[in-house]
Structure formats: structure tokens, C-alpha cells
Design an enzyme around this catalytic site. Structure first.
Site, PDB file in Angstrom:
ATOM      1  N   ARG A   6       6.026   0.143   2.049  1.00 46.82           N
ATOM      2  CA  ARG A   6       5.085  -0.308   3.086  1.00 46.82           C
ATOM      3  C   ARG A   6       5.532  -1.632   3.709  1.00 46.82           C
ATOM      4  O   ARG A   6       5.207  -1.918   4.868  1.00 46.82           O
ATOM      5  CB  ARG A   6       3.674  -0.412   2.489  1.00 46.82           C
ATOM      6  CG  ARG A   6       2.546  -0.537   3.521  1.00 46.82           C
ATOM      7  CD  ARG A   6       1.200  -0.304   2.862  1.00 46.82           C
ATOM      8  NE  ARG A   6       0.061  -0.353   3.773  1.00 46.82           N
ATOM      9  CZ  ARG A   6      -0.787  -1.389   3.857  1.00 46.82           C
ATOM     10  NH1 ARG A   6      -0.625  -2.445   3.104  1.00 46.82           N
ATOM     11  NH2 ARG A   6      -1.790  -1.351   4.707  1.00 46.82           N
ATOM     12  N   ILE A  20      -2.249  -1.408  10.597  1.00 47.71           N
ATOM     13  CA  ILE A  20      -1.774  -0.391   9.668  1.00 47.71           C
ATOM     14  C   ILE A  20      -2.953  -0.155   8.718  1.00 47.71           C
ATOM     15  O   ILE A  20      -3.570  -1.106   8.243  1.00 47.71           O
ATOM     16  CB  ILE A  20      -0.481  -0.867   8.933  1.00 47.71           C
ATOM     17  CG1 ILE A  20       0.039   0.161   7.924  1.00 47.71           C
ATOM     18  CG2 ILE A  20      -0.657  -2.204   8.248  1.00 47.71           C
ATOM     19  CD1 ILE A  20       1.416  -0.236   7.314  1.00 47.71           C
ATOM     20  N   SER A  21      -3.309   1.107   8.493  1.00 42.16           N
ATOM     21  CA  SER A  21      -4.541   1.409   7.753  1.00 42.16           C
ATOM     22  C   SER A  21      -4.432   1.009   6.282  1.00 42.16           C
ATOM     23  O   SER A  21      -3.341   0.848   5.733  1.00 42.16           O
ATOM     24  CB  SER A  21      -4.842   2.906   7.842  1.00 42.16           C
ATOM     25  OG  SER A  21      -4.917   3.308   9.188  1.00 42.16           O
ATOM     26  N   GLN A  22      -5.605   0.905   5.668  1.00 44.70           N
ATOM     27  CA  GLN A  22      -5.691   0.611   4.234  1.00 44.70           C
ATOM     28  C   GLN A  22      -5.036   1.751   3.434  1.00 44.70           C
ATOM     29  O   GLN A  22      -5.293   2.926   3.714  1.00 44.70           O
ATOM     30  CB  GLN A  22      -7.176   0.505   3.875  1.00 44.70           C
ATOM     31  CG  GLN A  22      -7.422   0.195   2.425  1.00 44.70           C
ATOM     32  CD  GLN A  22      -8.863   0.426   2.022  1.00 44.70           C
ATOM     33  OE1 GLN A  22      -9.653   0.999   2.749  1.00 44.70           O
ATOM     34  NE2 GLN A  22      -9.185  -0.019   0.827  1.00 44.70           N
TER      35      GLN A  22
END
Ligand code: SAH
Length: 224
Positions: free
Chosen positions: A41, A67-69
Site C-alpha cells: 500500500r 485511498i479507501s480504508q
């Protein structure tokens, strides 16, 4: 696997267990967890945010987007019930992280992003990292990507005011669509839409979420 990714996976598992009564399961598909474990990530955020890359939270990626969880990425991916021969459409490429996770699990990923700078950066990033089964397009995902339809699964990673009809049309019978639905910057509901063999859709609310809005028009302000 790096210890920071292991810690992130443990945090995802913890949140899955905590929300089990909402999401209807206490563990996600091990294939989904393995796919997340393989994606660095830190490569999808700017250098100054690398220290936070494996925290279980969203992070800014510029242009007012995020950027999503990781827990949400894992949950949405799990809800799609992906198989290796599947063809998937993602609306909202953003950093390319969700596309990288999907690419481990399916044959082909098509992903659309409306902000050209994000689309170009994530395309270059995914290519340099070797994710070769992802195809990109800059444009309005509200209308889907009809040329490659129908899709086994569709994932929308921005909140829509309703489920776009074009996306339902571009879903195969037996296919699954996950999408956050709600008003911009208000509590939204993550929805799972299943299209049955007769082409009829069945919708289920999964969980309250918070996403950036899905833009229904294509034009992008140059300043982002
Ligand atoms: N999946 C991304 C998260 C992206 S945030 C990731 O893994 O990083 C949501 C993204 O959807 C933003 O980049 C935003 O620009 C994009 N977006 C919003 N409306 C859109 C639309 N109509 N078509 C395509 N992309 C859209």
C-alpha cells in the site's frame, strides 16, 4: 510478508469481527486477505504518507480524493465473491490500490477515473509494479464502460446518489455490484446489488460508510 502488512491484516480481521453482526460474517474470504497481503500500500500513497500506509484508515491522494480504508477495500472485495475467470469493472481508480487488489483475484480489471492526473499516475504506477491485467480509462464511470460489458462484478469506490442504471445494465446475470449510496459528505450506505438469472436485481444494505462523491458529470476543473 512485511510486519507492517501483517499488522494491517490483523486490524482488518479485528474490524471484521467487530462488525460481524452488520456484515453477516466474522471472517472474510482468505483469498481476499491473501490478495491484500500481497499489495504494498505504501506504493499507492505519496512519500510523506508512507509511515501511515499500513494504518487501517483512508489517506489523501490529492485532488480532494482518498485511498479507501483497508477494511473497506477488503469488505467490498469480499462482497463481490470473485473467481479467477471473472472480468471486473471498477469506477473510481483513485490511487490504483483497489485495482491492484482486484487484479490478484480475477482475470481482467477495467478501471475508470475522471480526474486525468489521478488516472495517468495510477496507470503508470500499476504498470511499473507489474499489474498487467488492469486496463484504464479516463472518463465518467457513471456511464460504466459499455465496450467490455457485461461484467461479473462492478465496484464503485465513490458515493452515488442512487445506483446508476448503466451499471446495472452492464452487470451479468448472476453478477454482483457494490456501491456506497447516499448524499455527498453525509452518512452513506454500502449496498450490494445482485442480478439474478432472470435479470432481476436484489439489493441489500450492508453497512454505513463515508466515501468521496461520485461525480455524475465528466468535466473536471483543471485545478482539481
Ligand atoms: N479506489 C480508489 C479510491 C478512490 S476515491 C483507490 O483504491 O485509491 C474515489 C475516486 O473516484 C476519486 O479518484 C474520484 O476522482 C473518482 N470519481 C468520482 N466520480 C467519478 C466518476 N463519475 N467516474 C470516474 N471516477 C470518479
Amino acid at each position: 510478508m512485511k510486519s507492517s502488512i501483517k499488522r494491517m491484516l490483523a486490524e482488518i480481521e479485528g474490524e471484521v469481527a467487530y462488525t460481524r453482526s452488520l456484515i453477516g460474517k466474522s471472517k472474510l474470504d482468505p483469498r481476499v486477505m491473501a490478495a491484500i497481503g500481497k499489495v504494498s500500500r505504501e506504493m499507492f500513497v505519496s512519500p510523506d504518507l508512507k509511515d501511515f500506509a499500513y494504518d487501517n484508515g483512508p489517506l489523501p491522494i490529492g485532488y480532494g480524493q482518498t485511498i479507501s480504508q483497508p477494511y473497506i477495500v477488503a469488505l467490498m472485495t469480499d462482497l463481490l465473491q470473485l473467481e479467477p475467470d471473472h472480468i471486473v469493472l471498477e469506477v473510481g481508480t483513485g490511487s490504483g490500490y483497489q485495482a491492484a487488489v482486484l487484479s490478484q483475484l480475477v482475470k481482467q480489471v477495467f478501471t475508470i477515473e475522471r480526474i486525468p492526473a489521478l488516472a495517468d499516475a495510477s496507470a503508470a504506477r500499476l504498470k511499473s509494479l507489474g499489474y498487467s491485467n488492469v486496463q484504464y480509462r479516463t472518463g465518467n464511470g457513471y456511464d460504466g464502460w459499455p465496450e467490455h460489458a457485461p461484467y461479473d462484478a462492478i465496484i464503485v469506490t465513490a458515493a452515488a446518489s442512487h445506483v446508476p442504471q448503466a451499471l446495472i445494465e452492464q452487470l451479468k446475470s448472476g453478477g454482483r455490484l457494490v456501491i456506497p449510496v447516499g448524499l455527498p459528505y453525509m452518512p452513506q450506505e454500502l449496498m450490494l446489488v445482485e442480478k439474478d438469472a432472470q435479470g432481476k436485481t436484489h439489493t441489500r444494505d450492508i453497512l454505513g460508510v463515508a466515501f468521496v462523491p461520485l461525480q455524475e458529470e465528466t468535466s473536471v476543473n483543471k485545478d482539481g
